[in-house]
Scaffold this motif. Structure first.
Motif, PDB file in Angstrom:
ATOM      1  N   ARG A 129       1.217  -0.926  -0.353  1.00 29.22           N
ATOM      2  CA  ARG A 129       0.248   0.038   0.376  1.00 29.22           C
ATOM      3  C   ARG A 129       0.918   1.284  -0.180  1.00 29.22           C
ATOM      4  NH1 ARG A 129      -5.303   1.398   1.617  1.00 29.22           N
ATOM      5  NH2 ARG A 129      -5.371   3.599   1.728  1.00 29.22           N
ATOM      6  N   LEU A 130       1.593   0.893   0.773  1.00 28.99           N
ATOM      7  CA  LEU A 130       2.664   2.286   0.908  1.00 28.99           C
ATOM      8  C   LEU A 130       3.296   2.946  -0.310  1.00 28.99           C
ATOM      9  CD1 LEU A 130       3.668   2.242   5.211  1.00 28.99           C
ATOM     10  CD2 LEU A 130       2.098   4.133   3.997  1.00 28.99           C
ATOM     11  N   THR A 188       2.975   1.936  -3.167  1.00 25.85           N
ATOM     12  CA  THR A 188       1.700   2.362  -4.665  1.00 25.85           C
ATOM     13  C   THR A 188       1.523   3.755  -4.106  1.00 25.85           C
ATOM     14  OG1 THR A 188       0.594   0.272  -4.655  1.00 25.85           O
ATOM     15  CG2 THR A 188      -0.291   2.482  -5.698  1.00 25.85           C
ATOM     16  N   GLU A 189       1.762   4.348  -2.439  1.00 24.67           N
ATOM     17  CA  GLU A 189       2.074   5.696  -2.242  1.00 24.67           C
ATOM     18  C   GLU A 189       3.078   6.562  -2.399  1.00 24.67           C
ATOM     19  OE1 GLU A 189      -0.038   6.357   1.344  1.00 24.67           O
ATOM     20  OE2 GLU A 189      -1.896   5.130   0.850  1.00 24.67           O
ATOM     21  N   LEU A 190       3.880   5.694  -2.399  1.00 26.85           N
ATOM     22  CA  LEU A 190       5.308   6.712  -2.852  1.00 26.85           C
ATOM     23  C   LEU A 190       5.821   7.058  -3.583  1.00 26.85           C
ATOM     24  CD1 LEU A 190       6.809   5.958   0.812  1.00 26.85           C
ATOM     25  CD2 LEU A 190       5.579   7.226   0.275  1.00 26.85           C
ATOM     26  N   ARG A 244       3.928  14.251   3.567  1.00 22.66           N
ATOM     27  CA  ARG A 244       3.105  13.327   3.003  1.00 22.66           C
ATOM     28  C   ARG A 244       2.065  12.817   2.925  1.00 22.66           C
ATOM     29  NH1 ARG A 244       6.365  10.919  -1.344  1.00 22.66           N
ATOM     30  NH2 ARG A 244       4.357  10.209  -2.525  1.00 22.66           N
ATOM     31  N   GLU A 245       0.480  13.322   2.570  1.00 18.67           N
ATOM     32  CA  GLU A 245      -0.539  11.467   3.078  1.00 18.67           C
ATOM     33  C   GLU A 245      -0.106   9.882   2.916  1.00 18.67           C
ATOM     34  OE1 GLU A 245      -3.367  13.429   4.478  1.00 18.67           O
ATOM     35  OE2 GLU A 245      -2.237  14.848   4.891  1.00 18.67           O
ATOM     36  N   LEU A 246      -0.467   9.316   3.492  1.00 21.83           N
ATOM     37  CA  LEU A 246       0.490   8.215   4.256  1.00 21.83           C
ATOM     38  C   LEU A 246      -1.501   7.514   4.427  1.00 21.83           C
ATOM     39  CD1 LEU A 246       3.976   8.039   5.358  1.00 21.83           C
ATOM     40  CD2 LEU A 246       3.180   8.345   2.237  1.00 21.83           C
ATOM     41  N   ASP A 247      -1.571   6.408   3.520  1.00 24.81           N
ATOM     42  CA  ASP A 247      -2.416   6.008   4.567  1.00 24.81           C
ATOM     43  C   ASP A 247      -1.256   4.906   6.245  1.00 24.81           C
ATOM     44  OD1 ASP A 247      -4.298   3.816   4.867  1.00 24.81           O
ATOM     45  OD2 ASP A 247      -3.291   1.822   5.086  1.00 24.81           O
ATOM     46  N   SER A 302      -1.171   1.326   6.770  1.00 21.56           N
ATOM     47  CA  SER A 302      -0.496   0.897   6.861  1.00 21.56           C
ATOM     48  C   SER A 302       1.151   1.428   7.592  1.00 21.56           C
ATOM     49  CB  SER A 302      -0.505   1.365   5.218  1.00 21.56           C
ATOM     50  OG  SER A 302      -1.182   0.079   4.427  1.00 21.56           O
TER      51      SER A 302
END
Length: 299
Positions: A232-233, A235-237, A260-263, A266
């Motif tokens: 998940r992270l 993919t976000e990063l 940064r907006e992270l889940d 996760s």
């Protein structure tokens, strides 16, 4: 010279002289002791026969309340009060004030994220006093913070999330801690209700289960799997995949520090595996008290 009554009380509720000295001037302890006296309740009896069990935000995410209630019933503990409690970074620091100086900065950051995930469920439990007071028995039976030290039959072993940070539940080490934590969780008015409710001895497991349903409705069930959190992270990063835990920790720390907006969930899960949890060069203000300490009567 007449002995300080609070010192005398605390000496009956913990084998640790260091804890007695520390708690003599602790506002939380003094508030509960004073309130019990005003309510006509014996502080020693209450603190020996009752304990607290906090089901943390990770326990709500894990849907662990029902299993915990079954375990309590099967191990001689009765839920005599149950409350939904709002948590924040200040409550976490108050709870672990005398021990959290050995926590790494990364662990504290993860804990601050965790308290934002969900409200928590706080149970007051009752049991029979004996060689070990109820708080000591419960603390011993719930299992160690370190997953490697948990044993079959322990609550934390049963709940199955074998992780140092995401250990799902917390309870006081000994009766002195019960007095202190009651004033951390509850204001004076609510605490009076909790205390008078608890001494009736009525089983309130059903009320606890109802509160669990309300808490579950507010936060989704999530995976505790490290790989799922990483995916998940990642993919976000959108960065190059790290090749080691150290590189992963560096990447996650930088992302968190950047704002940064992270889940959040996760980040908590992955961080709990790759960040250091303790700072070994520092000593605890008060070390944990165990059953052996209580039985031997030494700090």
């Amino acid at each position: 010279m007449t002995e300080d009554p609070v010192r005398k009380l605390l000496s009956e509720l913990t084998p640790s002289e260091a804890k007695v000295d520390a708690y003599l001037g602790d506002t939380y302890v003094l508030e509960t002791v004073d309130q019990l006296e005003r309510l006509g309740l014996d502080a020693t009896t209450f603190a020996r026969e009752h304990s607290l069990l906090l089901l943390k935000p990770d326990a709500i995410v894990a849907r662990a309340v029902e299993s915990t209630l079954e375990w309590l019933s099967g191990n001689g503990f009765r839920v005599v009060s149950a409350h939904r409690v709002v948590v924040d970074r200040h409550l976490a620091r108050a709870l672990w004030y005398f021990a959290w100086n050995i926590a790494s900065p990364e662990r504290r950051r993860l804990a601050d994220l965790l308290v934002g995930i969900s409200d928590v469920l706080l149970l007051v439990v009752h049991g029979a006093d004996g060689d070990l007071p109820v708080p000591v028995r419960l603390a011993e039976a719930k299992g160690a913070t370190d997953p490697r030290k948990r044993r079959p039959g322990d609550l934390r072993y049963l709940l199955g999330r074998h992780n140092y940070l995401l250990n799902l539940v917390h309870s006081p080490d000994d009766p002195a801690d019960v007095l202190r934590e009651l004033a951390i969780y509850f204001d004076e008015r609510t605490r009076a209700q909790v205390l008078t409710q608890a001494v009736t001895g009525i089983d309130r497991s059903a009320a606890a289960a109802e509160l669990a349903s309300e808490l579950y409705a507010g936060v989704p069930e999530r995976s505790f799997d490290r790989d799922a959190a990483f995916a998940r992270l990642y993919t976000e990063l959108g960065s190059v995949a790290p090749e080691s835990d150290a590189e992963c920790a560096e990447l996650l720390a930088a992302a968190m520090a950047s704002g940064r907006e992270l889940d959040a969930w996760s980040a908590i899960v992955l961080g709990s595996y790759v960040f250091p949890m303790r700072v070994g060069s520092q000593s605890q203000t008060l070390r944990p008290i165990g059953a052996k300490d209580w039985l031997e009567g030494r700090p």
